[in-house]
Write a protein that holds these residues in place. Sequence first.
Motif, PDB file in Angstrom:
ATOM      1  N   GLU A 186       1.003  -1.250   0.163  1.00 27.30           N
ATOM      2  CA  GLU A 186      -0.070  -0.451  -0.125  1.00 27.30           C
ATOM      3  C   GLU A 186       1.114   1.274  -0.046  1.00 27.30           C
ATOM      4  O   GLU A 186       0.225   2.308  -0.820  1.00 27.30           O
ATOM      5  CB  GLU A 186      -0.736  -0.054   1.169  1.00 27.30           C
ATOM      6  N   SER A 187       2.125   1.097   0.630  1.00 22.07           N
ATOM      7  CA  SER A 187       3.182   2.392   0.485  1.00 22.07           C
ATOM      8  C   SER A 187       4.227   2.162   0.812  1.00 22.07           C
ATOM      9  O   SER A 187       4.996   0.959  -0.340  1.00 22.07           O
ATOM     10  CB  SER A 187       2.735   3.213   2.640  1.00 22.07           C
ATOM     11  N   THR A 188       4.969   1.965   1.492  1.00 21.69           N
ATOM     12  CA  THR A 188       6.809   2.057   0.911  1.00 21.69           C
ATOM     13  C   THR A 188       7.020   0.657   2.664  1.00 21.69           C
ATOM     14  O   THR A 188       6.076   0.717   3.205  1.00 21.69           O
ATOM     15  CB  THR A 188       7.753   2.530   1.769  1.00 21.69           C
ATOM     16  N   VAL A 189       7.543  -0.805   2.149  1.00 15.57           N
ATOM     17  CA  VAL A 189       7.950  -1.435   3.026  1.00 15.57           C
ATOM     18  C   VAL A 189       9.544  -1.448   2.951  1.00 15.57           C
ATOM     19  O   VAL A 189       9.908  -1.664   2.005  1.00 15.57           O
ATOM     20  CB  VAL A 189       7.299  -2.774   3.325  1.00 15.57           C
ATOM     21  N   MET A 190       9.985  -1.139   3.910  1.00 17.96           N
ATOM     22  CA  MET A 190      11.413  -1.518   4.193  1.00 17.96           C
ATOM     23  C   MET A 190      11.896  -3.329   5.090  1.00 17.96           C
ATOM     24  O   MET A 190      11.609  -3.558   5.506  1.00 17.96           O
ATOM     25  CB  MET A 190      12.159  -0.477   4.556  1.00 17.96           C
TER      26      MET A 190
END
Length: 442
Positions: free
Chosen positions: A290-294
């Motif tokens: 959905e957004s950013t996964v680090m």
Amino acid sequence: MKIIVLGSGVIGTTSAYYLAKAGHEVTVIDRQPEAGLETSFANAGEVSPGYAAPWAGPGVPMKAVKWLLMQHSPLVVRPALDPQMWRWMFQMLANCNQKSYETNKGRMVRLAEYSRDCLVQLRLDTGIAYDERSQGTLQLFRTQKQLDGAAADTAVLERYQVLYSVLDPKGCEAAEPALANVRGKFVGGLQLPGDETGDCFKFTQRLAKMAEGLGVTFRQGVDIVRLVVNGDRIAGVVTSKGELKADAFVLALGSYSPLLLRQVGIRIPVYPVKGYSITIPIVDAKGAPESTVMDETFKVAITRLGERIRVGGTAEIAGYDLSLRQARRDTLEHSVNDLFPMAGDTSKAEFWCGLRPMTPDGTPVMGPTPFSNLFLNTGHGTLGWTMACGSGRVLADLVSGRQPEIGLEGLFMDRYGRSNKPIFVPQGATVGGQAPVVPSAA
């Protein structure tokens, strides 16, 4: 004033925009045919003030040894007979202690948080669109040791009142539902709800057009040869199209900044660290982030940009080498396919690399120099997109003789000691929002 900005990446373009908003006559010079075609072109897409942290920290030397032995290593070192490379690495090692880490992270978070606020205001003022999302960043931990180690970061986040949540696996799945497809591959995460995502290249291109609407002239396809010195001032810049003169000059050339500065006797510890990315078309939106996964294990950021996924990572210390290496692509594909196996078609990925302008302490180098009309805006490393708007606004305030809205402590080049002549600090500027700084004599 008439001002020349050297560089049209996201840092140079935001500097030009805010300088024009302040009423200056601005010209931007860059060797590329358009704005944003080098390091700003295909970065990881994160606007992550909560994730702003120096690479140099306690335990990093030991971690680096382990990383170098990994199949999908986040770090690659290609030794060369380059004294700048070795000097930079030794300076970075000197910052690998708790005290330096907390100091450097504090400086970076201060600027990054301010920059995010400036970006939000810019979006409200202009309506600029760039595949932006405001759904935060999730730092995903595959091991308990990684999760336990987040305590040092959260302490700094609390000090600067940055919102965060430490999540268990169910909490991670609530934040990023597609992770339910790979349950068992992670033990928890650190969510930073104030972070954003967006396409840095789209942003830079569109802001350049808005800057032109304010009267900024972009001279693209022009090589910058050297600066012309006259006493304690820069008199002009020699280019492939002749010499250009101005009242003030802003250097925003990223990794190439120190090469030009060395010609006029200025040395700053900015060195290129190559990063890679792949951009993948989404084939299953429900299986995508959905957004950013680090991905903390591989230091890879997986970011949703509209109907694409941007996967960015790797720190390759190899000078100014821009070759694309298949092993680095393999690492990026491994991370995204392991966590989001149904999301995109990696066989159709666009592969890219760029040179991040890194400082050994993580904080960019901004503001005044030993020349009274030369200003720096460089050394942002992996956080150029995150820090761009705030850096441009601070720079414009300094050039205009205004006090910036945040403290300036630790942002100037003089933090690196006495290897250069004293800097000229603009009249009335204060460091840390307190004591006034008297202009230095070169």
